[in-house]
Design an enzyme around this catalytic site. Structure first.
Site, mmCIF file in Angstrom:
data_model
loop_
_atom_site.group_PDB
_atom_site.id
_atom_site.type_symbol
_atom_site.label_atom_id
_atom_site.label_comp_id
_atom_site.label_asym_id
_atom_site.label_seq_id
_atom_site.Cartn_x
_atom_site.Cartn_y
_atom_site.Cartn_z
ATOM 1 C CG ASP A 246 -2.231 -0.815 0.857
ATOM 2 O OD1 ASP A 246 -2.597 -0.893 -0.331
ATOM 3 O OD2 ASP A 246 -2.840 -1.363 1.791
ATOM 4 C CG ASP B 52 -7.336 -4.260 -2.661
ATOM 5 O OD1 ASP B 52 -7.654 -5.345 -3.181
ATOM 6 O OD2 ASP B 52 -7.790 -3.895 -1.565
HETATM 7 N N1 GLY Z 1 -7.252 -1.646 -0.169
HETATM 8 C C1 GLY Z 1 -8.018 -2.032 0.933
HETATM 9 C C2 GLY Z 1 -9.457 -1.793 0.764
HETATM 10 O O1 GLY Z 1 -9.931 -1.485 -0.314
HETATM 11 O O2 GLY Z 1 -10.153 -1.918 1.759
#
Ligand code: GLY
Length: 382
Positions: free
Chosen positions: A101, A164
């Site tokens: 992330d 994601d």
């Molecule tokens: N990337 C984590 C979420 O979308 O909750």
């Protein structure tokens, strides 16, 4: 402008953009020493700056401020955005708290700062984050690993990748652009190719987590992740794929990425419910009727980018769907008044969480991005 909207839509967008600017003028001042994630019960922003500086959403508040800086030219938005950038420095030092992330965290803090002001120290921070992301690449499976160790077992989650991450890899495209070193872009594209082959189902729906053997790279299995169950269709995951593949197309020109974004978009559009606000998972049971406004906002942003890159006669379908999603947010979720710090309510983290439908900062971020984009603003922080 890439298209001509009708008078009514233009008026709605201009009015909504003005309401957003008016709200953020005072909220930015009130929350200038915070990094908000969700709103507390009385509607006030919480603050992750001290409690969870490494939380994955900690770039979105700065992203909103940089969008406001671009929109208004007011220096104070840059100053407030840099509060988040400075806090994130501590995470770079700690290193072990970071994972895939870093894209979400640094694209809208340092990289946005560099894109808009050219500050060298911001570029250095962005490149530091890009190297962390590139360092998570698994060459056997050609994917970027999600998260750090979560389980005791030998392989644990060492072979996990998540959809994601399509939104994190624009950090790598940016790093190649500024360093003229193609290896960041190569890693991003190898990851995108793996995601295209393993996450996207024939009907255009998308799974959240895929496990690969971290030594051989072989596909092991998929998981439902934050959605309802394995084989289901977590709406935010669909929207990460829709927007993420559109972004990979935009940065590489590889046609299959745009085709994939369109395929996911067609599935998404076909599943939008009557009132326009999507559920947490397109395949969840009818009751409880949990919704996730954040998926609306993210998908709208992706649909707008698709519309930008398809021939004239294809644009309307994507633009109309984006407008429908945004208008549903406006009617069913948004607060422009002075009674609370947040803008978009009714976001949901994950289907099986204890709490559902509350304000989450990335709902605000993507709503702002989508409204400003459709209202004519040309800045892409991805
Ligand atoms: N990337 C984590 C979420 O979308 O909750």
């Amino acid at each position: 402008m890439d298209w001509e909207l009708n008078k009514k839509d233009k008026a709605w967008l201009a009015e909504t953009a003005d309401k957003l600017k008016a709200k953020l003028a005072w909220v930015s001042e009130k929350s200038k020493e915070k990094i908000p994630f969700i709103a507390t019960e009385n509607g006030e922003h919480d603050n992750m700056a001290n409690s969870n500086p490494d939380w994955w959403t900690n770039g979105f508040w700065a992203g909103m401020l940089w969008l406001m800086y671009h929109e208004t030219g007011e220096e104070r938005y840059a100053e407030i955005a840099r509060f988040s950038e400075k806090i994130l420095d501590g995470c770079l030092e700690q290193y072990l708290v970071l994972h895939h992330d870093v894209g979400f965290m640094w694209l809208h803090t340092s990289v946005a700062d560099y894109r808009l002001t050219g500050r060298e120290e911001a570029k250095r921070r962005g490149l530091h984050a890009a190297n962390i992301l590139a360092g998570r690449f698994n060459p056997a499976g050609r994917f970027i690993r999600a998260w750090n160790d979560r389980f005791e077992e030998e392989n644990g989650n060492k072979g996990w990748a998540i959809i994601d991450c399509m939104m994190n890899i624009p950090l790598l495209y940016w790093a190649s652009d500024v360093t003229h070193d193609p290896h960041f872009r190569q890693i991003a594209m190898l990851h995108a190719d793996t995601a295209m082959a393993n996450f996207i189902r024939p009907d255009g729906s998308v799974c959240h987590i895929v496990e690969f053997d971290p030594y051989t790279g072989a596909f092991v299995k998929s998981y439902g992740g934050q959605g309802y169950a394995e084989g289901s269709s977590w709406t935010r995951g669909q929207s990460w794929a829709l927007y993420g593949f559109a972004l990979s197309y935009l940065h590489t020109g590889k046609q299959e990425y745009l085709d994939t974004a369109k395929k996911v978009a067609h599935y998404f559009i076909a599943n939008i419910p009557e009132d326009g606000l999507v559920p947490v998972d397109f395949r969840q049971p009818k009751e409880p009727d949990y919704r996730d406004s954040t998926a609306n906002a993210i998908a709208a942003c992706g649909l707008i980018e698709i519309a930008r890159h398809v021939p004239e006669y294809e644009k309307d379908m994507y633009l109309n769907a984006a407008l429908r999603l945004l208008k549903a947010l406006d009617t069913l979720c948004c607060r422009y008044d002075e009674g609370c710090d947040y803008i978009v309510g009714r976001g949901t983290g994950a289907y099986h969480d204890a709490a559902h439908e509350y304000p989450i900062i990335y709902g605000d971020y993507f709503y702002l991005e989508a409204i400003f984009k459709l209202n004519g603003s040309h800045i892409l922080l991805w």
